[in-house]
Design a protein around this motif. Sequence first.
Motif, PDB file in Angstrom:
ATOM      1  N   ALA A  52       0.825  -1.207   0.000  1.00  0.00           N
ATOM      2  CA  ALA A  52       0.000   0.000   0.000  1.00  0.00           C
ATOM      3  C   ALA A  52       0.858   1.256   0.000  1.00  0.00           C
ATOM      4  CB  ALA A  52      -0.937  -0.003   1.209  1.00  0.00           C
ATOM      5  N   VAL A  53       1.935   1.249   0.786  1.00  0.00           N
ATOM      6  CA  VAL A  53       2.835   2.400   0.835  1.00  0.00           C
ATOM      7  C   VAL A  53       3.489   2.617  -0.527  1.00  0.00           C
ATOM      8  CG1 VAL A  53       5.013   3.221   1.828  1.00  0.00           C
ATOM      9  CG2 VAL A  53       3.241   2.281   3.317  1.00  0.00           C
ATOM     10  N   ASN A  54       3.987   1.539  -1.121  1.00  0.00           N
ATOM     11  CA  ASN A  54       4.627   1.645  -2.435  1.00  0.00           C
ATOM     12  C   ASN A  54       3.637   2.090  -3.503  1.00  0.00           C
ATOM     13  OD1 ASN A  54       7.043   0.824  -1.335  1.00  0.00           O
ATOM     14  ND2 ASN A  54       6.823  -1.299  -1.984  1.00  0.00           N
ATOM     15  N   HIS A  55       2.430   1.559  -3.441  1.00  0.00           N
ATOM     16  CA  HIS A  55       1.390   1.932  -4.412  1.00  0.00           C
ATOM     17  C   HIS A  55       1.059   3.420  -4.291  1.00  0.00           C
ATOM     18  CE1 HIS A  55      -1.976   1.190  -7.105  1.00  0.00           C
ATOM     19  NE2 HIS A  55      -2.738   1.891  -6.284  1.00  0.00           N
ATOM     20  N   ARG A  56       0.935   3.878  -3.068  1.00  0.00           N
ATOM     21  CA  ARG A  56       0.638   5.290  -2.819  1.00  0.00           C
ATOM     22  C   ARG A  56       1.767   6.185  -3.309  1.00  0.00           C
ATOM     23  NH1 ARG A  56      -3.010   8.512   0.255  1.00  0.00           N
ATOM     24  NH2 ARG A  56      -2.372  10.616  -0.243  1.00  0.00           N
ATOM     25  N   ALA A  57       3.011   5.769  -3.037  1.00  0.00           N
ATOM     26  CA  ALA A  57       4.165   6.563  -3.475  1.00  0.00           C
ATOM     27  C   ALA A  57       4.215   6.625  -5.002  1.00  0.00           C
ATOM     28  CB  ALA A  57       5.457   5.961  -2.925  1.00  0.00           C
ATOM     29  N   ALA A  59       1.644   6.415  -7.050  1.00  0.00           N
ATOM     30  CA  ALA A  59       0.556   7.300  -7.483  1.00  0.00           C
ATOM     31  C   ALA A  59       0.914   8.757  -7.234  1.00  0.00           C
ATOM     32  CB  ALA A  59      -0.747   6.919  -6.756  1.00  0.00           C
ATOM     33  N   ASP A  60       1.491   9.044  -6.088  1.00  0.00           N
ATOM     34  CA  ASP A  60       1.898  10.412  -5.781  1.00  0.00           C
ATOM     35  C   ASP A  60       2.937  10.904  -6.778  1.00  0.00           C
ATOM     36  OD1 ASP A  60       0.171  10.500  -3.642  1.00  0.00           O
ATOM     37  OD2 ASP A  60       1.733  10.224  -2.112  1.00  0.00           O
ATOM     38  N   ALA A  61       3.901  10.039  -7.120  1.00  0.00           N
ATOM     39  CA  ALA A  61       4.929  10.427  -8.084  1.00  0.00           C
ATOM     40  C   ALA A  61       4.323  10.664  -9.465  1.00  0.00           C
ATOM     41  CB  ALA A  61       6.000   9.347  -8.159  1.00  0.00           C
ATOM     42  N   LEU A  62       3.373   9.840  -9.820  1.00  0.00           N
ATOM     43  CA  LEU A  62       2.728   9.981 -11.136  1.00  0.00           C
ATOM     44  C   LEU A  62       1.972  11.301 -11.238  1.00  0.00           C
ATOM     45  CD1 LEU A  62       1.971   8.668 -13.863  1.00  0.00           C
ATOM     46  CD2 LEU A  62      -0.027   7.700 -12.703  1.00  0.00           C
ATOM     47  N   PHE A  63       1.289  11.662 -10.173  1.00  0.00           N
ATOM     48  CA  PHE A  63       0.482  12.877 -10.198  1.00  0.00           C
ATOM     49  C   PHE A  63       1.189  14.069  -9.548  1.00  0.00           C
ATOM     50  CE2 PHE A  63      -2.652   9.437 -10.465  1.00  0.00           C
ATOM     51  CZ  PHE A  63      -3.254   9.791 -11.657  1.00  0.00           C
ATOM     52  N   LYS A  64       2.463  13.898  -9.190  1.00  0.00           N
ATOM     53  CA  LYS A  64       3.302  14.974  -8.650  1.00  0.00           C
ATOM     54  C   LYS A  64       2.646  15.689  -7.477  1.00  0.00           C
ATOM     55  CE  LYS A  64       6.277  14.952 -12.213  1.00  0.00           C
ATOM     56  NZ  LYS A  64       7.359  14.102 -12.206  1.00  0.00           N
ATOM     57  N   ARG A  65       2.198  14.922  -6.504  1.00  0.00           N
ATOM     58  CA  ARG A  65       1.539  15.516  -5.324  1.00  0.00           C
ATOM     59  C   ARG A  65       2.519  16.195  -4.439  1.00  0.00           C
ATOM     60  NH1 ARG A  65      -2.686  12.166  -2.278  1.00  0.00           N
ATOM     61  NH2 ARG A  65      -3.386  14.211  -1.762  1.00  0.00           N
TER      62      ARG A  65
END
Length: 65
Positions: A52-57, A59-65
Motif C-alpha cells: 500500500a505504501v509503495n502503491h501510494r508513493a 501514485a503520488d509520483a505519477l500525479f506529482k503531489r
Amino acid sequence: MDADENLPRRKDDLAEQLGKQDLDPLSVDELNERIRLLEAEIARARAKIQYAVNHRASADALFKR
C-alpha cells in the motif's frame, strides 16, 4: 490518516476475539502452533502495508503531489 481509522471496529472483529480467547486449555505444542500462525499473519499484514505504501508513493509520483 485513513478515513477508516475513525470508524469503530466491527463487533465480529477476529483480532479482538483472539485477544479474549482463554489460553489455559492449550498445550505447549498448540501454543507454539498458534504463535507460528500469528507470525505468518503478521508477515502477511506487513507485506500488505508495504504494498500500500509503495502503491501510494507511485501514485503520488505519477500525479506529482
